[in-house]
Design a protein around this motif. Structure first.
Motif, PDB file in Angstrom:
ATOM      1  N   ALA A 778      51.296  35.702  57.638  1.00  0.00           N
ATOM      2  CA  ALA A 778      51.542  34.763  58.764  1.00  0.00           C
ATOM      3  C   ALA A 778      52.798  34.106  58.426  1.00  0.00           C
ATOM      4  N   LEU A 779      53.545  33.143  59.265  1.00  0.00           N
ATOM      5  CA  LEU A 779      54.800  32.480  59.221  1.00  0.00           C
ATOM      6  C   LEU A 779      54.310  30.920  59.539  1.00  0.00           C
ATOM      7  N   PRO A 780      54.880  30.308  58.858  1.00  0.00           N
ATOM      8  CA  PRO A 780      54.850  28.557  59.223  1.00  0.00           C
ATOM      9  C   PRO A 780      55.760  28.460  60.522  1.00  0.00           C
ATOM     10  N   VAL A 781      55.466  27.782  61.252  1.00  0.00           N
ATOM     11  CA  VAL A 781      56.541  27.159  62.320  1.00  0.00           C
ATOM     12  C   VAL A 781      56.447  25.783  62.198  1.00  0.00           C
ATOM     13  N   PRO A 782      57.600  25.248  62.930  1.00  0.00           N
ATOM     14  CA  PRO A 782      58.001  23.792  63.055  1.00  0.00           C
ATOM     15  C   PRO A 782      56.727  22.777  62.994  1.00  0.00           C
ATOM     16  N   SER A 783      56.081  23.293  64.009  1.00  0.00           N
ATOM     17  CA  SER A 783      54.875  22.475  64.432  1.00  0.00           C
ATOM     18  C   SER A 783      53.863  22.132  63.491  1.00  0.00           C
ATOM     19  N   GLY A 784      53.928  22.938  62.073  1.00  0.00           N
ATOM     20  CA  GLY A 784      53.330  22.572  60.784  1.00  0.00           C
ATOM     21  C   GLY A 784      52.003  23.579  60.718  1.00  0.00           C
TER      22      GLY A 784
END
Length: 882
Positions: A778-784
């Motif tokens: 999985a990848l972190p996205v700007p929304s946290g």
């Protein structure tokens, strides 16, 4: 040679042939049928200085041709056969102390070379009709070349044929090549079509009457075998009798079937004739002629064959119905028309069943041309081809060595000193296929003809001396003395077509054939083909002489005698009845076989299968004989074993263990025993390979882990990640999965967690770290939030994320060490796709304004800022009141 010797097309070439052989020991000679090569070349070489009084051996593939060639040469010399010119064929020899030219068939040549490798007293070997590419001819040529290379460099070898791959043969022999133009007249080729559902025999019989009406002289018709000849002859004879034309009896004084026209003739329905046979022939200027229908095939007696090869009486026209024996090996006088069914019967070995069967196959273009050429020997003629003009034939026939059962060849090679481990080999035009040769050596070892190192054993040498096929030789030489007369009959019957006809002909009990032969011999009613039985009796007499048997068998043998003898020829074709189905049997090779519903062998517990028709599930037993299983136990104790056996039970997905008592693959006794851990693992791995990887308990986590590993292996090969493709995982089960199957007896005992552990264990620590960093789950996205990546073979991973969660992110995320851009599936607040892109910056700049206009009214509770670059990313709706 006699001063009155006729001139042949090859005559002008004879000085060149003599000169070539005076200078070099090998020669390739091409000459069309009728050129005279078979009879004129040997006579022209008789006084060659290099021959120095030694013999010339002429190899002829067929017995008919061998006799005919010897007789013709003897007549030219004014001799009787057996003086200067003689012949040797199976069971028949006419040679004497003064014989200088000896015409032999292929098996005889092999024996000459094996018995005397120096070939003392032989100065030349001429291989006639080499284009037929019989197995024995190829072997004889290879052995002769070996003799010439090692012991007799002065031995002359001449390869002759009508349709020869001359250039290829010359390269193989390292020999000069001479060609005779022959003598021929134009031949018109026609393709008369068959009528709807018309059989080959009806078609040919109809065209034969057309050929008589349209041409002078005699008609030669080619059919694949004796049965088709018999049916066609019956049809023609019936038509003549119906039309009232004069008909001469066939040379045998009987129909092909042995007694009159036979059953086929009585059943045949007449076909209207364009010009009735027996009517005045337009080719004879209105002169009334008689019609003689003449068969020609290898099963006729010598007198019948000679009659067929002789010119017709004045005022008589002939229809000669022949197999491919008349294609090039013999000369038929007076032929002006040829009818070609385009078929031949040739042996074909089926490795699935282990049986060789005679199959009806299409002829080659070379054979079709030779057959047509028979119509143009004496004047212009016509060739009628019974196949569509659009049909394309293979250019040349396939060498028999490429499609035959090779046990006889393997035994000859062993006698010559060539074994499976030997570095020596022969100089083949076409080498025997390695797989078929290995299979043949395995059979010979099973029969006791070869030892463990594939060297010839004493029994193998006795088989060669006997001259039967290895299987039948084994049966004959193992037989008790009192059963040798019956053995002679079995050898003759096994090599011949079934003599049974009508209802009897459908019997699958081989003993019925033996009973018919004995009834015929005892002058009792037999209901079989008397002509076929007479030919079988002639062969049996030959075998009795070789086996030193003074009297013939008669009466009814013991019910198991036939099977007890033949099982020594076919120990690999033993069949045991299934306890649950009386028509089904298990063969010694583990395959299934069945009897037909009207079998004469119902209830027999043990059979030896003599003829099978291979079928995907259970082969059909066409001929068999029952035997006493005590004979098997007595003579083949080494084939009976008692051992533990493992079996995979598909219904239970589990390994089962048994203690079995077996003959080969036939289970005689079985009892269940506990499965040991060391026994279960190989069976579990084999079951997985059979079923495929889908049989394993793949969890979502294990499946995703495998996809990530395979993806990173392709993106960053320098990391050395293992190959986790289907093929490699199945091939290496012992390495990665076996430790997790230890002590398990069932496939479903393996858990999904253990399968994931097995995959993870394939990676070392640095590779695991690289996997998590460069192909993350999985990848972190700007929304946290963490959003899962979806991996697929041969494609970038997909990140599905709501558009609002990416506010402020300018560039597309990358994986695989920055080499692979992620495919973004941008979603609406409801989770529906808005855009698929690998260019996030371009989306913000060009596409977002349009998306904002469209979706702002549809999703008013969610933020749709004018500037996505500076907006706060969120995975929630706007707070209440904003």
């Amino acid at each position: 040679m006699s001063s009155a010797a006729p001139t042949f097309p090859i005559t002008p070439l004879l000085p060149d042939i003599r000169a070539s052989l005076a200078a070099t020991p090998r020669l390739v000679l091409e000459a069309p049928p009728g050129a005279g090569k078979t009879t004129q070349v040997p006579l022209a070489l008789l006084d060659a200085p290099w021959l120095d009084g030694r013999k010339i051996v002429v190899l002829e593939p067929r017995r008919i041709a061998a006799r005919a060639a010897a007789q013709f040469m003897a007549r030219q010399l004014g001799d009787e056969v057996g003086q200067t010119v003689g012949y040797r064929i199976r069971f028949e020899s006419k040679v004497g102390a003064a014989t200088r030219i000896e015409v032999v068939t292929e098996g005889i040549l092999t024996r000459l070379i094996q018995d005397d490798p120096e070939l003392a007293g032989i100065g030349a070997i001429l291989f006639d009709e080499f284009h037929e590419r019989h197995l024995a001819g190829d072997l004889g040529a290879a052995l002769a070349l070996d003799v010439q290379a090692t012991l007799r460099p002065e031995l002359r070898l001449v390869v002759m044929s009508a349709t020869l791959e001359g250039e290829r043969i010359a390269r193989w022999l390292d020999a000069p090549r001479l060609t005779s133009p022959g003598r021929s007249f134009p031949v018109r080729v026609e393709h008369p079509p068959a009528r709807t559902q018309e059989s080959v025999e009806h078609h040919l019989a109809r065209v034969a009457r057309q050929a008589l009406a349209e041409n002078d002289g005699d008609v030669l018709a080619f059919l694949p075998g004796r049965r088709e000849i018999a049916r066609t002859q019956a049809m023609l004879e019936e038509t003549v009798a119906r039309d009232g034309g004069p008909l001469l009896p066939s040379p045998s004084g009987r129909g092909i079937g042995g007694e009159g026209t036979g059953e086929a003739g009585r059943r045949a329905s007449p076909v209207p004739s364009p010009a009735p046979v027996g009517a005045p022939s337009p080719g004879r200027r209105g002169e009334s002629t008689r019609i003689e229908i003449v068969p020609l095939h290898g099963e006729l007696s010598l007198a019948e064959q000679q009659s067929a090869l002789s010119p017709a009486e004045p005022g008589t026209r002939r229809i000669v119905l022949a197999t491919n024996v008349a294609e090039s090996s013999v000369t038929l006088p007076g032929i002006r028309a040829v009818i070609d069914a385009g078929l031949a019967r040739e042996p074909r070995f089926d490795p699935n069943s282990g049986f060789t069967r005679l199959e009806t196959v299409a002829i080659s273009q070379a054979s079709a041309d030779q057959r047509a050429g028979r119509a143009g020997r004496v004047a212009e003629g016509t060739a009628y081809r019974l196949w569509p003009q659009s049909k394309r034939l293979d250019p040349a026939r396939t060498a028999e060595i490429a499609q035959a059962e090779l046990s006889g060849l393997a035994l000859e090679l062993a006698a010559w000193g060539i074994t499976a481990s030997s570095s020596d080999t022969l100089r083949w035009l076409d080498a025997p296929p390695s797989g078929a040769l290995a299979q043949a050596r395995g059979l010979l070892a099973n029969l006791g003809a070869l030892d463990g190192d594939s060297r010839i054993a004493a029994l193998g040498r006795r088989m060669l001396e006997l001259g039967a096929t290895p299987r039948l030789g084994a049966a004959a030489l193992r037989a008790p003395e009192n059963l040798r007369p019956l053995v002679a009959d079995l050898l003759a019957l096994m090599e011949a077509r079934s003599p049974l006809r009508g209802e009897q002909g459908r019997s699958d009990d081989f003993r019925v054939r033996v009973a018919a032969l004995h009834a015929w011999r005892d002058r009792r009613s037999h209901g079989a083909d008397a002509g076929a039985l007479a030919a079988i009796e002639q062969a049996s007499k030959g075998w009795r002489r070789r086996l030193d048997v003074r009297s013939a068998a008669s009466g009814t043998p013991d019910s198991h005698a036939v099977g007890d003898l033949l099982l020594h020829a076919f120990p690999d074709r033993i069949a045991r009845r299934d306890e649950a189905n009386p028509l089904r049997y298990t063969l010694a090779n583990g395959r299934g076989a069945r009897l037909h519903e009207n079998t004469a062998l119902l209830g027999e517990p043990w059979l030896v299968a003599l003829d099978l028709r291979f079928e995907a599930r259970d082969s059909l037993i066409l001929a068999a004989a029952p035997f006493d299983p005590r004979t098997l136990e007595r003579d083949y104790p080494q084939c009976f074993v008692r051992e533990r056996a493992l079996r995979w039970n598909d219904a239970r997905d589990a390994v089962e263990a048994f203690e079995e008592y077996r003959y080969a693959a036939i289970v005689l006794e079985r009892r269940s025993v506990p499965v040991q851990p060391e026994d279960a693992l190989p069976a579990l791995l084999a079951a997985i390979r059979s079923k495929g990887l889908d049989a394993l308990p793949w969890s979502e986590h294990a499946g995703r882990l495998r996809l990530r590993m395979q993806a990173l292996r392709g993106w960053m090969p320098e990391l050395g990640l293992p190959d986790v493709s289907d093929g490699h995982l199945l091939a290496t089960l012992e390495d990665w999965l076996a430790p997790y199957l230890h002590a398990k007896r069932r496939l479903d005992a393996l858990t999904a967690e253990e399968l994931s552990q097995a995959l993870s264990a394939m990676l070392d620590h640095p590779q695991r770290q690289a996997l998590d960093a460069q192909a993350p789950d999985a990848l972190p996205v700007p929304s946290g939030q963490m959003r899962r990546l979806e991996y697929a073979p041969d494609a970038p991973p997909v990140l599905a994320v709501k558009l609002q969660e990416l506010f402020g992110l300018a560039d597309t995320p990358r994986v695989g060490g920055g080499r692979v851009p992620v495919t973004l599936h941008l979603l609406s607040p409801a989770g529906r796709p808005i855009q698929v892109t690998q260019d996030l910056r371009g989306f913000w700049e060009r596409t977002y304004p349009e998306v904002r206009k469209e979706l702002k009214g549809r999703y008013p509770k969610h933020p749709w800022p004018d500037d996505p670059w500076t907006a706060t990313p969120t995975h929630r709706a706007k707070p209440r009141g904003t």
